[in-house]
Design an enzyme around this catalytic site. Sequence first.
Site, short mmCIF file in Angstrom:
data_model
loop_
_atom_site.label_atom_id
_atom_site.label_comp_id
_atom_site.label_asym_id
_atom_site.label_seq_id
_atom_site.Cartn_x
_atom_site.Cartn_y
_atom_site.Cartn_z
CG ASP A 147 34.61 47.11 36.69
OD1 ASP A 147 34.50 48.21 36.11
OD2 ASP A 147 35.32 46.94 37.71
CD GLU A 205 41.52 44.91 33.76
OE1 GLU A 205 40.32 44.59 33.76
OE2 GLU A 205 42.19 45.04 34.81
CB THR A 224 42.96 41.62 46.92
OG1 THR A 224 42.10 42.52 47.61
CG2 THR A 224 42.80 40.22 47.51
CB ALA A 260 33.63 47.72 40.39
NE ARG A 316 41.89 40.38 39.83
CZ ARG A 316 41.38 41.25 40.68
NH1 ARG A 316 40.18 41.79 40.43
NH2 ARG A 316 42.03 41.62 41.77
CG HIS A 318 39.68 46.86 36.86
ND1 HIS A 318 40.52 45.80 36.61
CD2 HIS A 318 39.39 46.77 38.19
CE1 HIS A 318 40.72 45.11 37.72
NE2 HIS A 318 40.04 45.69 38.69
#
Length: 312
Positions: free
Chosen positions: A253, A258, A71, A286, A229, A284
């Site tokens: 998450d 990262e 996204t 999910a 985020r 991260h």
Amino acid sequence: MKAVILDADTMGSDINWEPIANAVTTLNIYDRTSPAELLDRVKDIDLVITNKVVISAAVMANLKGIFVLATGTNNIDLVEARQRNIPVFNVANYGTQSVAQHTLMLILALAARLSLYQRDIAKGAWNLSKNFCLMTHATSELFGKKLVIVGQGTLGKAVAKLAEAFGVSVVFTARPGTAESRRPSFNEAIKTADIISFHCPLTDDTHHLLNKENIHLLKRDCLVVNCSRGGVIDEIIVLNALVQKNIAGLAVDVLPVEPPSNGHPLLDALDVSCVPLNLIVTPHNAWISPEARQTIVNLTAANIHDLVNSHS
């Protein structure tokens, strides 16, 4: 049109790329692409497909389209793309069910003090118990509790629907940065929250939305979950509140950087040598259900078809 996928490895090894391959004349697939390899790999290419590889002005000379397998488009020089009339496509709402499920899993695990009980069992506390069960940590029943959700998009609504199945009442906050009056402000809503769940983008208005100025507004038994985020909450401030027992649980998450190659205090706090906390950190993931990842590919293929058709 000729296309290249620059970082296929970020999507996993079980992805079917055929929908994209069928939408173009030639498709080159690379597991990873370093900055040094980038120029050569986009040479004579019409369409670039990327997840996290940065697409700067230097590689846009001959492109007819840029497709992001996510996204967020923060890895694309959007200003340069507009100036060159290169369309940029992203995908949205591909992982709604996966992320909503993960969010509820975290809420349920925090409510059950799952991480704390797992540590107790691993240390042999159940074996040594005088009773048939352990009641070391007070759990929370979700029925009748209030969930405050930040973000009333598709994902926030999906989380609300799942939570309501457990008898949870849901309140959406006003969008940060607006003067909207139909919904309560974030600071107003969190005063009575039993659970707070973040499902909003990271912007100047949402950066450190939960911070040292408002953390004191939370009830001491409040659970905080962030699957949006890293940086939407001030992780250090919220961790300190958990350590000081000013909130009852924290699950994230996402982290600001990262992968967290230089570490992070939340990761340090998970160490078994530290004081046990009702704390969960997931990497991260999910969004990573096979269904969600394949949907990204399918939506990207549809975007490519739209662009190709517009050129025919």
